[in-house]
Design a protein around this motif. Structure first.
Motif, PDB file in Angstrom:
ATOM      1  N   CYS A   1       4.464  -9.586  -2.438  1.00  0.00           N
ATOM      2  CA  CYS A   1       3.217  -9.466  -1.668  1.00  0.00           C
ATOM      3  C   CYS A   1       2.877  -7.997  -1.441  1.00  0.00           C
ATOM      4  O   CYS A   1       1.712  -7.604  -1.552  1.00  0.00           O
TER       5      CYS A   1
ATOM      6  N   ASN B   1      -0.543  -6.448  -2.684  1.00  0.00           N
ATOM      7  CA  ASN B   1      -1.466  -5.882  -1.698  1.00  0.00           C
ATOM      8  C   ASN B   1      -1.774  -4.410  -1.943  1.00  0.00           C
ATOM      9  O   ASN B   1      -2.782  -3.906  -1.463  1.00  0.00           O
TER      10      ASN B   1
ATOM     11  N   THR C   1       0.767 -12.595  -9.084  1.00  0.00           N
ATOM     12  CA  THR C   1       0.521 -13.894  -8.457  1.00  0.00           C
ATOM     13  C   THR C   1       1.341 -14.977  -9.142  1.00  0.00           C
ATOM     14  O   THR C   1       1.965 -15.812  -8.479  1.00  0.00           O
TER      15      THR C   1
ATOM     16  N   PRO D   1      -6.166  -9.766  -2.131  1.00  0.00           N
ATOM     17  CA  PRO D   1      -5.275  -9.089  -1.179  1.00  0.00           C
ATOM     18  C   PRO D   1      -6.049  -8.556   0.027  1.00  0.00           C
ATOM     19  O   PRO D   1      -7.249  -8.300  -0.094  1.00  0.00           O
TER      20      PRO D   1
ATOM     21  N   PHE E   1      -0.160 -12.789   2.407  1.00  0.00           N
ATOM     22  CA  PHE E   1       1.211 -12.851   2.896  1.00  0.00           C
ATOM     23  C   PHE E   1       1.716 -14.291   2.822  1.00  0.00           C
ATOM     24  O   PHE E   1       0.950 -15.227   3.077  1.00  0.00           O
TER      25      PHE E   1
END
Length: 191
Positions: free
Chosen positions: A34, A38, A52, A67, A70
């Motif tokens: 993540c 992000n 992903t 993004p 989470f």
């Protein structure tokens, strides 16, 4: 994963030890992925799709996550074709989260499967459980909605922004509020 592992208990909705080494490692993996997702340049869609897919453990080339995003594990989140998460969403996927095709999830939506005991001694001991969330095809969830553990949202339903969904929502309805309740029926749920 061996018989009776904490992960198997977790996915089955039974009490499990959230401090288990395997679960800690899987959560750290998801946090790292993540964090990378992000931090990407928004124009780098190829890397975004690859990250992903790695996060979810499956090819997700026809789904899209904006993004920041989470999640606890990612591996327990299944996205249907052309599912879309807007920015700032959180998915606590200690139990399976199944999202249908052509689902639109607004910004800052929270999907929770994690449950904690009401008894403080059990919480202190690290005991947790979870209940799955299922979202049908063609659902639209408005921004900042909260989907609670164990909820199923039927195909074609629309959830109003800021709603707190604590119980199942039937197909083809507009539902909103805290707690979320059906406001009215919609037209053809497949349209």
């Amino acid at each position: 994963m061996s018989d009776g592992s904490e992960r198997e208990k977790m996915l089955a909705g039974a009490d499990y030890d959230a401090g288990d080494a395997e679960l800690l490692a899987l959560r750290q993996r998801a946090r790292r992925l993540c964090q990378r997702l992000n931090a990407l340049d928004p124009a780098d869609t190829a890397t975004q799709q690859a990250l992903t897919a790695e996060l979810l453990g499956v090819d997700s080339s026809d789904a899209f996550i904006t993004p920041p995003f989470f999640c606890d594990y990612g591996l327990h989140l299944k996205l249907g074709a052309r599912a879309y998460f807007n920015a700032g969403c959180t998915v606590l996927d200690v139990a399976p989260v199944t999202i249908g095709e052509h689902v639109l999830i607004g910004p800052a939506v929270q999907i929770y499967t994690a449950l904690h005991p009401l008894d403080a001694r059990r919480r202190r001991a690290g005991v947790e459980s979870g209940a799955p969330v299922a979202i049908g095809d063609d659902v639209w969830i408005g921004g900042a909605a909260v989907i609670c553990p164990g909820v199923t949202i039927g195909a074609g339903a629309v959830i109003g922004a800021g709603s707190v969904v604590t119980r199942d929502v039937p197909p083809g309805v507009f539902a909103a509020g805290n707690p979320c309740r059906v406001i009215r029926r919609l037209g053809d749920a497949s349209a």
